[in-house]
Design a protein around this motif. Structure first.
Motif, short mmCIF file in Angstrom:
data_model
loop_
_atom_site.label_atom_id
_atom_site.label_comp_id
_atom_site.label_asym_id
_atom_site.label_seq_id
_atom_site.Cartn_x
_atom_site.Cartn_y
_atom_site.Cartn_z
N ARG A 1 6.12 11.83 4.91
CA ARG A 1 4.99 12.01 5.83
C ARG A 1 3.65 11.97 5.07
N ALA A 2 3.63 12.65 3.91
CA ALA A 2 2.40 12.70 3.11
C ALA A 2 2.04 11.31 2.58
N ILE A 3 3.07 10.58 2.16
CA ILE A 3 2.83 9.22 1.66
C ILE A 3 2.29 8.33 2.79
N ALA A 4 2.92 8.43 3.95
CA ALA A 4 2.48 7.63 5.10
C ALA A 4 1.03 7.95 5.44
N LYS A 5 0.71 9.24 5.46
CA LYS A 5 -0.65 9.66 5.81
C LYS A 5 -1.67 9.10 4.82
N ALA A 6 -1.35 9.27 3.52
CA ALA A 6 -2.28 8.80 2.48
C ALA A 6 -2.42 7.28 2.50
N ALA A 7 -1.34 6.59 2.91
CA ALA A 7 -1.40 5.12 2.96
C ALA A 7 -1.98 4.62 4.27
N GLY A 8 -2.22 5.55 5.20
CA GLY A 8 -2.79 5.17 6.49
C GLY A 8 -1.82 4.43 7.39
N VAL A 9 -0.53 4.74 7.31
CA VAL A 9 0.46 4.10 8.19
C VAL A 9 1.29 5.16 8.89
N ASP A 10 2.06 4.73 9.87
CA ASP A 10 2.96 5.64 10.57
C ASP A 10 4.19 5.89 9.68
N VAL B 1 7.12 3.50 6.98
CA VAL B 1 7.69 3.75 5.65
C VAL B 1 9.20 3.62 5.71
N PHE B 2 9.80 4.24 6.70
CA PHE B 2 11.26 4.17 6.84
C PHE B 2 11.72 2.74 7.13
N TYR B 3 10.89 2.02 7.92
CA TYR B 3 11.22 0.63 8.25
C TYR B 3 11.27 -0.24 6.99
N PHE B 4 10.28 -0.07 6.13
CA PHE B 4 10.21 -0.90 4.93
C PHE B 4 11.14 -0.43 3.82
N PHE B 5 11.31 0.89 3.69
CA PHE B 5 11.98 1.40 2.49
C PHE B 5 13.25 2.22 2.74
N GLY B 6 13.56 2.48 4.00
CA GLY B 6 14.74 3.31 4.24
C GLY B 6 14.44 4.76 3.96
N ARG C 1 0.84 -1.21 0.00
CA ARG C 1 0.00 0.00 0.00
C ARG C 1 0.88 1.25 0.00
N ILE C 2 1.97 1.20 0.76
CA ILE C 2 2.91 2.34 0.79
C ILE C 2 3.49 2.56 -0.61
N LEU C 3 3.87 1.45 -1.25
CA LEU C 3 4.49 1.55 -2.57
C LEU C 3 3.50 2.12 -3.59
#
Lengths: 201, 201
Positions: B42-51, B55-60, B22-24
């Motif tokens: 931050r905007a991507i995280a918000k739109a994907a509904g995650v913290d 995002v940093f955990y999965f993608f650096g 979903r993040i991707l």
């Protein structure tokens, strides 16, 4: 030619136009078959059945005849001449100015000269590249006469390619909208550096 | 993330994979819509509904997430990092070495990055160029901090473009078959010259 034609004889001009066309057709054929370097004006004249002097009369130099044969812009031979007119110490500026001034006013996309995937005629592209190699790169290398002259001339090619792609294809700013003078000021010393080494700091 | 998942619960990993996807998807959408620079993690995280931490955990980094979103080679972010690791006085050599080493071992043709005629996806090409502008060109300019830093960084682009076209597309000799070390030796000082001016003669 005077020995073949009687002034005032009706067939004279038609015959001249025919010879000119025959020279051109023969030139296309021989350049295409043997390449630019290996084809002499003498060989073209012989194959076309005319005197070499007639070839020079109609087409000027071998460069010019080649230009006519591959439908090159008439601006190219004088542009090349302008690069090699003047001292080696200012050749960098002349290379950049000649390149940019000519490409700026040319309507043709330079992409066709840059890719290996020839869109229309692979043979004339190969020929054109050989022409550029011989008339610019090899002459630059000969002018330098240093052991690494070939590498230095190739480095100038890299400048020309990079500048062409940046300004006309990718339109990278501020390269794309810079004036000719600005580009000469920036890239002239760089091309000079490729050829003759670092300027005094 | 630990707060959302109970270790050992069966659905945990599936849920993680779903969030990652979903993040991707969201990243592709937002980068595509607003460009690389204007899109925050931050905007991507918000739109994907995650913290954002997920995002940093999965993608650096944002660079890495972008790379994943546009299917960029995983070699690019570390290559960029290696350019900016070390002193400004040797950055010319690092730029040339990084470029040539990476393109030499890459199977992809670099032509797609060079032309404006995007063969497959115009949007991801535009994005890629914006990424390069921001992550390399703008950072180079910022590093210099001189009034003409933008022009100097663009001159480095010209070196990169020229070298790429000469070695990989037109295969101009002796550039095409030169070793990485030879190219670093020749073009390193030239790129350095673009950035920091003439070396001591």
């Amino acid at each position: 030619m005077a020995e073949h034609d009687t002034p005032g004889r009706p067939g004279r001009w038609r015959s001249g136009a025919e010879s000119k066309q025959r020279i051109l057709d023969t030139a296309r054929e021989l350049f295409g078959e043997h390449g630019y370097g290996a084809t002499t004006v003498r060989a073209i004249a012989k194959a076309a059945g005319v005197d070499p002097a007639m070839v020079f009369y109609f087409f000027g130099t071998k460069q010019d005849l080649f230009g006519a044969a591959v439908d090159m812009s008439g601006a190219v031979p004088p542009a090349i001449a302008s690069i090699f007119t003047g001292g080696l110490d200012t050749i960098g500026e002349r290379i950049v100015r000649t390149l940019v001034e000519n490409l700026d006013k040319s309507g043709r996309t330079p992409l066709v000269m840059l890719t290996r995937s020839a869109p229309t005629d692979a043979r004339s592209e190969t020929l054109l590249r050989e022409f550029i190699d011989r008339e610019i790169t090899d002459r630059l290398a000969a002018l330098l006469g240093t052991p690494d002259a070939t590498v230095r001339a190739a480095m100038v090619n890299v400048q020309i390619l990079g500048l062409t792609v940046a300004r006309y294809i990718m339109r990278i700013e501020p390269i794309a909208s810079a004036s000719v003078d600005e580009l000469v000021e920036r890239f002239g010393p760089l091309v000079q550096y490729c050829l003759t080494g670092p300027p005094a700091a």
